[in-house]
Write an enzyme that holds these catalytic residues in place. Structure first.
Site, PDB file in Angstrom:
ATOM      1  N   HIS A  64       0.821  -1.224   0.000  1.00 24.20           N
ATOM      2  CA  HIS A  64       0.000   0.000   0.000  1.00 24.20           C
ATOM      3  C   HIS A  64       0.851   1.268   0.000  1.00 24.20           C
ATOM      4  CE1 HIS A  64       0.280   0.277   4.519  1.00 24.20           C
ATOM      5  NE2 HIS A  64       0.161   1.548   4.249  1.00 24.20           N
ATOM      6  N   ASP A 109      -0.234  -7.388   1.567  1.00 18.56           N
ATOM      7  CA  ASP A 109       0.350  -6.044   1.649  1.00 18.56           C
ATOM      8  C   ASP A 109       1.871  -6.132   1.770  1.00 18.56           C
ATOM      9  OD1 ASP A 109       0.487  -3.335   1.749  1.00 18.56           O
ATOM     10  OD2 ASP A 109      -0.287  -3.135   3.801  1.00 18.56           O
ATOM     11  N   GLN A 201       0.414   5.904  11.569  1.00 22.41           N
ATOM     12  CA  GLN A 201       0.559   6.378  10.189  1.00 22.41           C
ATOM     13  C   GLN A 201       1.990   6.863   9.928  1.00 22.41           C
ATOM     14  OE1 GLN A 201      -2.559   6.284  11.411  1.00 22.41           O
ATOM     15  NE2 GLN A 201      -2.967   4.983   9.662  1.00 22.41           N
ATOM     16  N   GLY A 202       2.559   6.362   8.856  1.00 21.40           N
ATOM     17  CA  GLY A 202       3.942   6.735   8.530  1.00 21.40           C
ATOM     18  C   GLY A 202       4.935   5.648   8.918  1.00 21.40           C
ATOM     19  N   ASP A 203       4.468   4.689   9.725  1.00 19.17           N
ATOM     20  CA  ASP A 203       5.310   3.540  10.081  1.00 19.17           C
ATOM     21  C   ASP A 203       5.142   2.413   9.071  1.00 19.17           C
ATOM     22  OD1 ASP A 203       6.484   4.514  12.457  1.00 19.17           O
ATOM     23  OD2 ASP A 203       4.624   4.129  13.544  1.00 19.17           O
ATOM     24  N   SER A 204       4.093   2.518   8.279  1.00 22.27           N
ATOM     25  CA  SER A 204       3.771   1.476   7.309  1.00 22.27           C
ATOM     26  C   SER A 204       4.969   1.035   6.501  1.00 22.27           C
ATOM     27  CB  SER A 204       2.720   1.980   6.328  1.00 22.27           C
ATOM     28  OG  SER A 204       1.461   1.787   6.869  1.00 22.27           O
TER      29      SER A 204
END
Ligand code: ARG
Length: 253
Positions: A64, A109, A201-204
């Protein structure tokens, strides 16, 4: 008069908690030596996802993170605890997201990137080993990244953060509030939580590591550190075959 005092006190309190937030969803700033496999994936020089070093030229991340992305606009920074400076910056030559990635269910993912030139590996930039089997329920693990410190916050840390978690088996995870709210946790996923520790969010795309092996990739979650909703990760052990096949394809062209 009294009401406004109370208001002032409340205001003071809320700014204090904001200032105190150098710890994320409960993490602590770490040295890059503690997670030398961690990279920041950047578009036009801005961090947007994490990734892990599998070899000097191959990075693994979440699918993603890379949908509708053009490799030409991407680079990674390795070997630094700051996403903005230090370490090594490399351009991305090619990206390969799993063909079965579904944005709706967040299945499969996982994605790979080949760098334009190899990284110089050393104590600050090291590859991470893949797992040989799915980690068992309750194993200790940790996740790292430059993601948000809180679900509602907009401030991003400049220093890499990490937090300790415990692995939760996908069946157990399906029985949490996820199951009760109609979310599907499949065997291609693995969950992890501990108290109010979580990725955000942003660690993905970043690493969930247990016993020095990359057991998970930060994928999704309901909010961040919301009670009853563990973080959900791509179950890396499920994709060993896919990873080795796709690395071969990426290296031969
Ligand atoms: N999807 C998010 C990202 O793009 C990561 C979410 C992880 N959330 C969580 N609560 N563990 O950065």
């Amino acid at each position: 008069m009294r009401i406004s005092y109370l208001f002032l006190l409340l205001l003071l309190f809320s700014t204090m908690t904001v200032l105190d937030a150098n710890r994320i969803v409960n993490g602590v700033p770490i040295d890059i030596r503690e997670a030398p496999w961690q990279v920041s994936i950047q578009k036009y020089g801005f961090h947007f996802c994490g990734g892990s070093i599998l070899s000097s030229q191959i990075i693994v991340t979440a699918a993603h993170c890379l949908i509708n992305m053009d490799a030409k606009t991407l680079s990674i920074r390795a070997g630094s605890r700051f996403w903005k400076n230090g370490g090594q910056v490399m351009k991305v030559a090619k990206i390969k997201a799993h063909d079965g990635f579904s944005p709706k269910k967040y299945l499969n993912d996982i994605a790979l990137m080949r760098l334009a030139r190899p990284l110089k590996l050393g104590p600050l930039a090291q590859k991470i080993e893949l797992p040989t089997s799915v980690p068992s329920d309750g194993s200790g693990a940790s996740v790292s990244g430059w993601g948000l410190l809180k679900a509602e916050s907009r401030e991003r840390p400049t220093i890499l953060q990490a937090v300790k978690l415990r692995i939760m088996d996908y069946r157990k995870c399906q029985k949490t509030k996820y199951g009760q709210n109609g979310y599907l946790i499949s065997r291609q996923m693995i969950c992890a939580s501990l108290n109010s520790n979580d990725a955000c969010q942003g660690d993905s795309g970043g690493p969930l590591v247990s016993r020095k092996r990359l057991v998970g990739i930060v994928s999704w979650g309901k909010g961040c550190a919301s009670l009853g909703f563990p973080g959900v990760y791509t179950n890396v052990a499920y994709y060993l075959k896919w990873i080795s096949t796709e690395i071969k394809k990426l290296t031969n062209c």
